[in-house]
Design an enzyme around this catalytic site. Structure first.
Site, mmCIF file in Angstrom:
data_model
loop_
_atom_site.group_PDB
_atom_site.id
_atom_site.type_symbol
_atom_site.label_atom_id
_atom_site.label_comp_id
_atom_site.label_asym_id
_atom_site.label_seq_id
_atom_site.Cartn_x
_atom_site.Cartn_y
_atom_site.Cartn_z
ATOM 1 C CG ASP A 124 -2.185 0.775 1.352
ATOM 2 O OD1 ASP A 124 -2.891 0.333 0.764
ATOM 3 O OD2 ASP A 124 -1.832 2.702 1.310
ATOM 4 C CG HIS A 171 -8.427 -3.204 -2.790
ATOM 5 N ND1 HIS A 171 -10.057 -2.384 -3.546
ATOM 6 C CD2 HIS A 171 -8.553 -2.389 -1.412
ATOM 7 C CE1 HIS A 171 -10.191 -0.983 -3.211
ATOM 8 N NE2 HIS A 171 -9.266 -1.022 -1.476
ATOM 9 N N GLY A 187 -15.361 3.232 3.323
ATOM 10 C CA GLY A 187 -13.616 3.315 3.673
ATOM 11 C C GLY A 187 -13.148 3.083 2.450
ATOM 12 C CD GLN A 188 -14.699 -0.797 -2.743
ATOM 13 O OE1 GLN A 188 -15.852 -0.873 -2.500
ATOM 14 N NE2 GLN A 188 -14.393 -0.909 -4.051
ATOM 15 C CB SER A 189 -10.904 5.897 -1.303
ATOM 16 O OG SER A 189 -9.505 4.389 -1.018
ATOM 17 C CG HIS A 224 -6.608 -2.727 3.032
ATOM 18 N ND1 HIS A 224 -6.212 -1.561 2.649
ATOM 19 C CD2 HIS A 224 -8.112 -2.540 2.383
ATOM 20 C CE1 HIS A 224 -6.819 -0.807 2.353
ATOM 21 N NE2 HIS A 224 -8.004 -1.083 1.840
ATOM 22 C CG ASN A 266 -12.656 -0.761 4.031
ATOM 23 O OD1 ASN A 266 -13.371 -0.824 4.944
ATOM 24 N ND2 ASN A 266 -11.167 -0.213 3.342
HETATM 25 P P1 AMP Z 1 -9.430 1.163 0.501
HETATM 26 O O1 AMP Z 1 -9.560 3.151 0.558
HETATM 27 O O2 AMP Z 1 -9.979 0.624 0.926
HETATM 28 O O3 AMP Z 1 -10.136 1.695 -1.709
HETATM 29 O O4 AMP Z 1 -7.895 1.231 -0.352
HETATM 30 C C1 AMP Z 1 -7.227 1.823 -0.944
HETATM 31 C C2 AMP Z 1 -6.427 1.226 -0.848
HETATM 32 O O5 AMP Z 1 -5.424 1.786 -1.977
HETATM 33 C C3 AMP Z 1 -5.731 2.808 0.317
HETATM 34 O O6 AMP Z 1 -4.930 2.701 1.630
HETATM 35 C C4 AMP Z 1 -4.699 3.631 -0.567
HETATM 36 O O7 AMP Z 1 -3.322 3.610 0.011
HETATM 37 C C5 AMP Z 1 -3.986 2.425 -1.649
HETATM 38 N N1 AMP Z 1 -3.327 2.505 -2.851
HETATM 39 C C6 AMP Z 1 -4.051 3.657 -3.975
HETATM 40 N N2 AMP Z 1 -3.439 4.775 -4.616
HETATM 41 C C7 AMP Z 1 -2.084 3.016 -4.378
HETATM 42 C C8 AMP Z 1 -1.250 2.776 -4.905
HETATM 43 N N3 AMP Z 1 -0.893 3.521 -6.134
HETATM 44 N N4 AMP Z 1 -0.865 1.930 -4.611
HETATM 45 C C9 AMP Z 1 -0.477 0.941 -4.067
HETATM 46 N N5 AMP Z 1 -1.759 1.831 -2.896
HETATM 47 C C10 AMP Z 1 -2.188 2.898 -3.149
#
Ligand code: AMP
Length: 114
Positions: free
Chosen positions: A30, A100, A93-95, A102, A87
């Site tokens: 991450d 994926h 909290g999914q962004s 964690h 998430n």
């Molecule tokens: P979520 O918020 O559960 O969708 O998790 C998305 C995760 O992706 C977050 O922990 C971010 O820090 C991580 N993330 C976003 N862009 C990248 C990237 N380019 N390389 C590695 N991790 C990333």
């Protein structure tokens, strides 16, 4: 439409610190780690979240958890405690809207996670 960043990473079109890769799953660190070990285990197939899997994808979940275990062992956290989570949608909290998991460890995890 801008392509999904995790699709780009799994295709090797965007840099990431990949720790495991096979024909169906990629695991990479991450970019904003929340624990000493924080790896994302991602299917190559673009699926929005775990709720968007179809029955024929369910064996992919098994593969993802196999990879999560393997990465945990290789990172030296398998015995000390590992949090594996996904998430679903923004309220949780999914962004990044590519499925994926964690895989986090190397420190004491707290509950509830907030
Ligand atoms: P979520 O918020 O559960 O969708 O998790 C998305 C995760 O992706 C977050 O922990 C971010 O820090 C991580 N993330 C976003 N862009 C990248 C990237 N380019 N390389 C590695 N991790 C990333």
């Amino acid at each position: 439409m801008e392509e999904c960043i995790f699709c780009k990473i799994t295709k090797g079109e965007m840099d990431a610190e990949v720790v495991y890769s096979d024909d169906r799953v990629v695991a990479f660190r991450d970019i904003n780690p929340q624990a000493p070990v924080h790896v994302l285990v991602v299917p190559r197939k673009h699926v929005r979240s775990v709720f968007d899997l179809s029955p024929e994808d369910y064996d992919l979940l098994g593969r993802i958890f196999q990879v999560a275990k393997r990465v945990s062992e290789e990172e030296g956290i398998a015995g000390s405690g590992v949090r594996i989570l996904t998430n679903v949608e923004r309220g949780a909290g999914q962004s990044v809207f590519h499925l994926h998991f964690h895989v986090m460890g190397g420190r004491q995890m707290h509950w509830p996670p907030g």
